[in-house]
Design an enzyme around this catalytic site. Structure first.
Site, PDB file in Angstrom:
ATOM      1  N   ASP A  67       7.897   6.084   5.258  1.00 45.79           N
ATOM      2  CA  ASP A  67       8.093   4.944   4.356  1.00 45.79           C
ATOM      3  C   ASP A  67       9.125   5.240   3.269  1.00 45.79           C
ATOM      4  O   ASP A  67       9.527   6.396   3.072  1.00 45.79           O
ATOM      5  CB  ASP A  67       6.751   4.527   3.716  1.00 45.79           C
ATOM      6  CG  ASP A  67       5.955   5.705   3.180  1.00 45.79           C
ATOM      7  OD1 ASP A  67       6.523   6.809   3.035  1.00 45.79           O
ATOM      8  OD2 ASP A  67       4.755   5.539   2.911  1.00 45.79           O
ATOM      9  N   ASN A 136      -6.899   3.834  -1.082  1.00 48.62           N
ATOM     10  CA  ASN A 136      -7.469   2.660  -0.405  1.00 48.62           C
ATOM     11  C   ASN A 136      -7.445   2.809   1.114  1.00 48.62           C
ATOM     12  O   ASN A 136      -7.697   1.851   1.834  1.00 48.62           O
ATOM     13  CB  ASN A 136      -6.731   1.382  -0.830  1.00 48.62           C
ATOM     14  CG  ASN A 136      -5.259   1.402  -0.430  1.00 48.62           C
ATOM     15  OD1 ASN A 136      -4.782   2.361   0.163  1.00 48.62           O
ATOM     16  ND2 ASN A 136      -4.540   0.344  -0.753  1.00 48.62           N
ATOM     17  N   HIS A 138      -4.792   3.659   2.972  1.00 44.39           N
ATOM     18  CA  HIS A 138      -3.543   3.329   3.672  1.00 44.39           C
ATOM     19  C   HIS A 138      -2.921   4.560   4.328  1.00 44.39           C
ATOM     20  O   HIS A 138      -3.072   5.683   3.863  1.00 44.39           O
ATOM     21  CB  HIS A 138      -2.538   2.607   2.765  1.00 44.39           C
ATOM     22  CG  HIS A 138      -1.919   3.426   1.685  1.00 44.39           C
ATOM     23  ND1 HIS A 138      -1.484   2.890   0.500  1.00 44.39           N
ATOM     24  CD2 HIS A 138      -1.628   4.751   1.588  1.00 44.39           C
ATOM     25  CE1 HIS A 138      -0.954   3.835  -0.251  1.00 44.39           C
ATOM     26  NE2 HIS A 138      -1.034   4.971   0.389  1.00 44.39           N
ATOM     27  N   GLU A 143      -1.009  -1.282   3.660  1.00 39.67           N
ATOM     28  CA  GLU A 143      -2.013  -1.713   2.693  1.00 39.67           C
ATOM     29  C   GLU A 143      -3.106  -2.543   3.375  1.00 39.67           C
ATOM     30  O   GLU A 143      -2.969  -2.905   4.554  1.00 39.67           O
ATOM     31  CB  GLU A 143      -1.306  -2.531   1.608  1.00 39.67           C
ATOM     32  CG  GLU A 143      -0.276  -1.723   0.825  1.00 39.67           C
ATOM     33  CD  GLU A 143      -0.906  -0.702  -0.110  1.00 39.67           C
ATOM     34  OE1 GLU A 143      -1.603   0.211   0.349  1.00 39.67           O
ATOM     35  OE2 GLU A 143      -0.689  -0.813  -1.331  1.00 39.67           O
TER      36      GLU A 143
HETATM   37  C1  GLP Z   1       1.806   7.433  -0.926  1.00 40.22           C
HETATM   38  C2  GLP Z   1       2.440   7.526   0.453  1.00 40.22           C
HETATM   39  C3  GLP Z   1       1.398   7.826   1.509  1.00 40.22           C
HETATM   40  C4  GLP Z   1       0.559   9.026   1.098  1.00 40.22           C
HETATM   41  C5  GLP Z   1      -0.106   8.746  -0.226  1.00 40.22           C
HETATM   42  C6  GLP Z   1      -1.014   9.879  -0.644  1.00 40.22           C
HETATM   43  O1  GLP Z   1       1.111   6.259  -1.073  1.00 40.22           O
HETATM   44  N1  GLP Z   1       3.101   6.323   0.806  1.00 40.22           N
HETATM   45  O2  GLP Z   1       2.033   8.096   2.747  1.00 40.22           O
HETATM   46  O3  GLP Z   1      -0.404   9.270   2.091  1.00 40.22           O
HETATM   47  O4  GLP Z   1       0.939   8.548  -1.172  1.00 40.22           O
HETATM   48  O5  GLP Z   1      -0.555  10.530  -1.776  1.00 40.22           O
HETATM   49  P1  GLP Z   1      -1.235  11.803  -2.419  1.00 40.22           P
HETATM   50  O6  GLP Z   1      -1.085  12.905  -1.437  1.00 40.22           O
HETATM   51  O7  GLP Z   1      -0.451  12.026  -3.666  1.00 40.22           O
HETATM   52  O8  GLP Z   1      -2.664  11.468  -2.658  1.00 40.22           O
END
Ligand code: GLP
Length: 285
Positions: A67, A136, A138, A143
């Protein structure tokens, strides 16, 4: 789906890095799907360390990230391109031309999404997709209500996601409202998926993702449909799972996990060592 619970976050990240390294050694032309987020930083630090100390070779590897924010240039401090360059790409011998990410600045975002899907196909599909999980549930930026067969597209970020990512921005208002993300269907097409989650703040959503019903409200539940998917957790993230005794038995007894059971003996998973690697990996950019 397999669930592996390691004693702590370092051991969990170390296992994921070893799995990626194993695939890369078996197939130097690996098409690797990558993720961002705090959780991934230890994985990338470990891969950088393996490149420097063990000669792990990224020269033939192609990567596709899940992404990218819409509206952030690649030089923006919070763009995922910048994150990937910093934590991995500029630290190893990968050809930057082989590192693909959606272009969140494209004038025609729908065309960019179609182009990204076609690029993945052109490269033969993703062999191994690394995943984190949002609070959440994702995957990427899929989302709540993301269709289980969705492809790469623009998604509106939920308030929960914007709040989760706000600490990385100088002001919460600056978190973009939209992102391009590979779809749930795009992720399910990857040959192998490996999700890493650590910390107690992920425990409730992991329990839902693994043991709850499949729902488009929690895109990670779609991984239950994937034939080759492993969730690597630390004790904290796995603490609300009902069947953890069964998952632990699998890891201790399945022959495929044998090479990964006691990484400490192989000399690369001591906590202090990984911390040192992170410092080393980030000190010269
Ligand atoms: C963002 C990314 C996700 C990732 C998430 C988790 O939202 N788009 O791909 O899984 O962060 O982040 P963290 O590892 O900081 O909890």
């Amino acid at each position: 789906m397999e669930v592996i619970i390691r004693p702590d976050a370092t051991a969990a990240a170390d296992l994921v890095a070893r799995m990626i390294a194993g695939e890369l050694r078996n197939n130097p032309r690996l098409v690797l799907g990558l993720a961002t987020g705090n959780t991934m930083e230890s994985v990338y630090a470990q891969l950088v360390w393996m490149h420097r100390k063990e000669g792990l070779d990224f020269s033939g590897c192609r990567t596709f990230n899940l992404d990218e924010y819409v509206g952030l240039s690649i030089n923006h401090a919070n763009s995922y391109r910048r994150y990937m360059n910093h934590h991995l790409f500029l630290q190893v011998n990968i050809d930057l031309q082989n590192t693909y990410m959606p272009n969140g600045m494209a004038a025609d975002l729908a065309a960019e999404c179609d182009h990204y899907e076609r690029l993945i196909v052109k490269h033969g599909g993703i062999d191994l997709q690394l995943l984190g999980i949002g609070q959440n549930g994702h995957l990427g930026f899929n989302e709540p209500l993301s269709a289980l067969r969705s492809r790469t597209r623009v998604k509106i970020l939920s308030p929960v996601t914007r709040a989760q990512n706000a600490p990385l921005f100088s002001s919460a208002d600056l978190v973009p409202h939209r992102a391009i993300t590979m779809g749930v269907g795009s992720i399910l097409d990857c040959r192998r998926c490996v999700l890493l989650a650590t910390g107690e703040e992920k425990a409730a959503i992991i329990a839902k993702a693994v043991e709850g019903p499949i729902t488009s409200m929690i895109s990670a539940t779609a991984l239950q449909l994937h034939p080759e998917c492993a969730l690597i957790l630390d004790e904290a993230a796995g603490s609300l799972l009902g069947e953890s005794a069964y998952y632990r038995w699998t890891f201790e007894n399945q022959p495929e996990w044998e090479p990964f059971r006691d990484l400490t003996k192989n000399g690369s998973s001591a906590k202090h060592q990984v911390k040192k690697q992170i410092v080393e990996a980030t000190s010269d950019v």
